[in-house]
Design an enzyme around this catalytic site. Structure first.
Site, PDB file in Angstrom:
ATOM      1  N   ASP A  77       0.564  -1.550   0.147  1.00 21.70           N
ATOM      2  CA  ASP A  77      -0.155   0.501   0.476  1.00 21.70           C
ATOM      3  C   ASP A  77       0.926   1.437   0.447  1.00 21.70           C
ATOM      4  OD1 ASP A  77      -1.584   1.883   0.873  1.00 21.70           O
ATOM      5  OD2 ASP A  77      -2.790   0.647   1.147  1.00 21.70           O
ATOM      6  N   CYS A  78       0.545   2.306  -1.210  1.00 30.36           N
ATOM      7  CA  CYS A  78       1.510   3.479  -1.010  1.00 30.36           C
ATOM      8  C   CYS A  78       1.088   4.762  -0.634  1.00 30.36           C
ATOM      9  CB  CYS A  78       1.556   3.216  -2.594  1.00 30.36           C
ATOM     10  SG  CYS A  78       0.802   3.859  -3.888  1.00 30.36           S
ATOM     11  N   LYS A  79      -0.267   4.393  -0.046  1.00 35.07           N
ATOM     12  CA  LYS A  79      -0.814   5.499  -0.290  1.00 35.07           C
ATOM     13  C   LYS A  79      -0.587   6.759   1.371  1.00 35.07           C
ATOM     14  CE  LYS A  79      -4.958   4.025   3.331  1.00 35.07           C
ATOM     15  NZ  LYS A  79      -4.402   2.584   2.927  1.00 35.07           N
ATOM     16  N   PHE A  81       2.864   6.785   1.425  1.00 36.65           N
ATOM     17  CA  PHE A  81       3.837   7.627   1.241  1.00 36.65           C
ATOM     18  C   PHE A  81       3.195   8.848  -0.118  1.00 36.65           C
ATOM     19  CE2 PHE A  81       5.615   3.448   2.262  1.00 36.65           C
ATOM     20  CZ  PHE A  81       6.484   4.215   3.269  1.00 36.65           C
ATOM     21  N   SER A  82       2.293   8.761  -0.719  1.00 36.70           N
ATOM     22  CA  SER A  82       2.305   9.097  -2.010  1.00 36.70           C
ATOM     23  C   SER A  82       1.816  10.867  -1.341  1.00 36.70           C
ATOM     24  CB  SER A  82       1.060   8.353  -2.503  1.00 36.70           C
ATOM     25  OG  SER A  82       0.436   9.775  -3.367  1.00 36.70           O
TER      26      SER A  82
END
EC number: 2.1.1.37
Length: 516
Positions: A77-79, A81-82
């Site tokens: 899951d990247c949210k 870091f985004s």
């Protein structure tokens, strides 16, 4: 023995699809905690063994049953870091999902590891508590500290007193830290890539990390596509980028932005106005909507039976029942907005979607006098949108935020008032029958309406690089548009995974002709 291919954080199947394009078969194992994601993945990859569990609950040794692993793919899951996340508090647990890569490297030692995330993943570092809000925030002074430690554990090793070592051990529940201190012996490289450079019609940019322990070199795939005006494309070395236009379903109506029961937000209207200015008035060559979309009339049945039927118009009609008052067959004719620019004269334009019962002459003028342009609008961030002949911008999982804007025109013959500029909020100029004058391909046109609609899931999946036959609806009997959008927003564009697999595991791959 053929090694296994494992897709962790498999989602709806973007990475698995790209890998399958490369190797000619489904991946062996897919892991995801979300039942809806697993349902979509299962529908499209029926031969894959699916685990609907947290990646932390999977024992790599048991899952692989002692078989070697050729490739383990990770898309945590990247949210958190985004840069699109905004100012919401971060979750230490979600920021630490990538640690599962270390577990697989320690326990089953895949030949090749591939990890995909947003570019900001390189800033992975400790989180601290904000003294004012008590919310967790990344420590600005220690950006990248955990990322570097993560790479060190996979490669050459890390000091025993490094705080990231304790975090990794705590997250994974590892008792033996000696291997991590020594290093797992992988060669590790990372690079940012854009999906449009590899054949997906989206500019989505992602950070990719490749690690391998088999002594073979890490290979970064060469782009296959480029900007249309680049020398590489002009010389034939690269193909031109695929565009958003080829992903749009032009048969879908585009509802007028005016006269809605619930008016659009003022900021949305301003975005549309500025987009019209940029992509129509100021554009040297506005994108003209294709006019050759074929209509497909058919017959539908209005009966009380449980299985109402649709049937083509070029077959004998089914049995007509006398009991149904008024008959039970009806003609359905999908109509494009282009076929509905009626009432061109007299200032009484009624907007797209006019009833086909109107006098036929009002429709036949379309081929001669009507024109439609189209561009994309973004309802988030500072970017207004983009032209149809560019790759689509990044699709996110949080909801529908990409829309299509169509401007409807008729020929301007000089017997009307001058056009009104569209560089003001649109609600201030809607009282004019003809409110926009623009030269298109050397001829004057006036805007008579503007339509906007949000992109449908099948259009978003096309923009992400999925094939049309990919199953995105009714895979679990009750999939909603929100679920479908979440799947595509979280997905890896398949061309990414295909290119990386072909570059680094060519011995497993089929030829492109076979894949097609």
């Amino acid at each position: 023995m053929r090694g296994l291919i494992v897709d962790n954080f498999a989602g709806g199947g973007g990475a698995s699809t790209g890998i399958a394009w490369a190797i000619g078969r489904n991946v062996d194992i897919a892991i995801n905690h979300d039942p809806d994601a697993i349902a979509m993945h299962s529908a499209n990859h029926p031969e894959t063994l699916h685990y609907c569990e947290s990646v932390f609950d999977i024992d790599p040794v048991q899952a692989t049953a002692g078989k070697p692993v050729d490739l383990a793919w990770f898309s945590p899951d990247c949210k958190h870091f985004s840069k699109a996340k905004g100012s919401k508090p971060v979750s230490k647990e979600i920021r630490g999902l990538a640690w599962v890569t270390v577990r697989w490297a320690m326990m089953v030692r895949p030949r090749v590891l591939m990890l995909e995330n947003v570019e900001e993943f390189k800033t992975w570092g400790p989180v601290i508590e904000c003294p004012v809000t008590e919310a967790m925030r990344p420590c600005p002074e220690r950006k990248g500290e955990t990322f570097n430690a993560f790479v060190s554990m996979l490669s050459t090793g890390i000091n025993a007193d490094h705080p990231a070592l304790a975090e990794c051990v705590e997250t994974l529940g590892l008792l033996d830290t000696a291997k991590l201190m020594k290093g797992l012996g992988y060669k590790v490289e990372w690079r940012e890539l854009r999906a449009c450079d590899f054949g997906a019609p989206t500019i989505r940019k992602r950070l990719f990390m490749i690690a391998r322990c088999d002594g073979q070199p890490i290979v970064w795939p060469e782009p296959t596509h480029g900007a249309p005006n680049s020398e590489a494309v002009k010389s034939g070395k690269l193909q031109p980028w695929r565009t958003a236009a080829e992903c749009i379903d032009w048969s879908r109506p585009c509802r007028s932005i005016f006269g809605r029961k619930k008016p659009l937000a003022e900021n949305t209207m301003k975005r549309i106005a500025k987009g019209i200015q940029k992509f129509v008035f100021d554009a040297q060559e506005p994108f003209i909507v294709p006019q050759n979309v074929t209509l497909a009339p058919f017959i539908t049945e209005h009966a009380n039976a449980s299985n109402q039927r649709n049937m083509p118009v070029d077959e004998p009609l089914r049995t007509i029942c006398a009991e149904v008052k008024g008959g039970h067959f009806a003609l359905v004719q999908p109509v494009l907005a282009a076929a509905n620019i009626c009432k061109h004269y007299g200032g009484n334009y009624s907007g797209p979607g006019d009833d086909l019962n109107n006098p036929l002459p009002t429709v036949t003028t379309v081929d001669h006098n009507a024109l439609i342009t189209s561009h994309m609008i973004k309802l988030r961030g500072t970017n207004l949108g983009f032209a149809m002949d560019e790759p689509a911008h990044t699709i996110t999982a949080g909801g529908l935020h990409l829309g299509e804007v169509r401007a409807f025109f008729i020929k301007y013959y000089g017997n009307e008032q001058d056009g009104v500029a569209c560089n003001e909020p649109l609600h201030t100029i809607t009282t004019n029958d003809r409110f926009g004058l623009v030269m298109i391909k050397g001829e004057p046109y006036q805007i008579i309406d503007i339509g906007m609609r949000m992109l449908e899931p099948h259009e978003l999946f096309a923009c992400q690089g999925f094939n049309p036959e990919y199953i995105i609806s009714n895979y679990n009997g009750k999939s909603t548009k929100k679920q479908q959008v979440a799947r595509v927003g979280n997905s890896v564009p398949p061309p990414f995974a295909e290119a990386l697999t072909r570059a680094n595991l060519p011995e497993l791959c089929i030829h492109t002709a076979e894949a097609a």
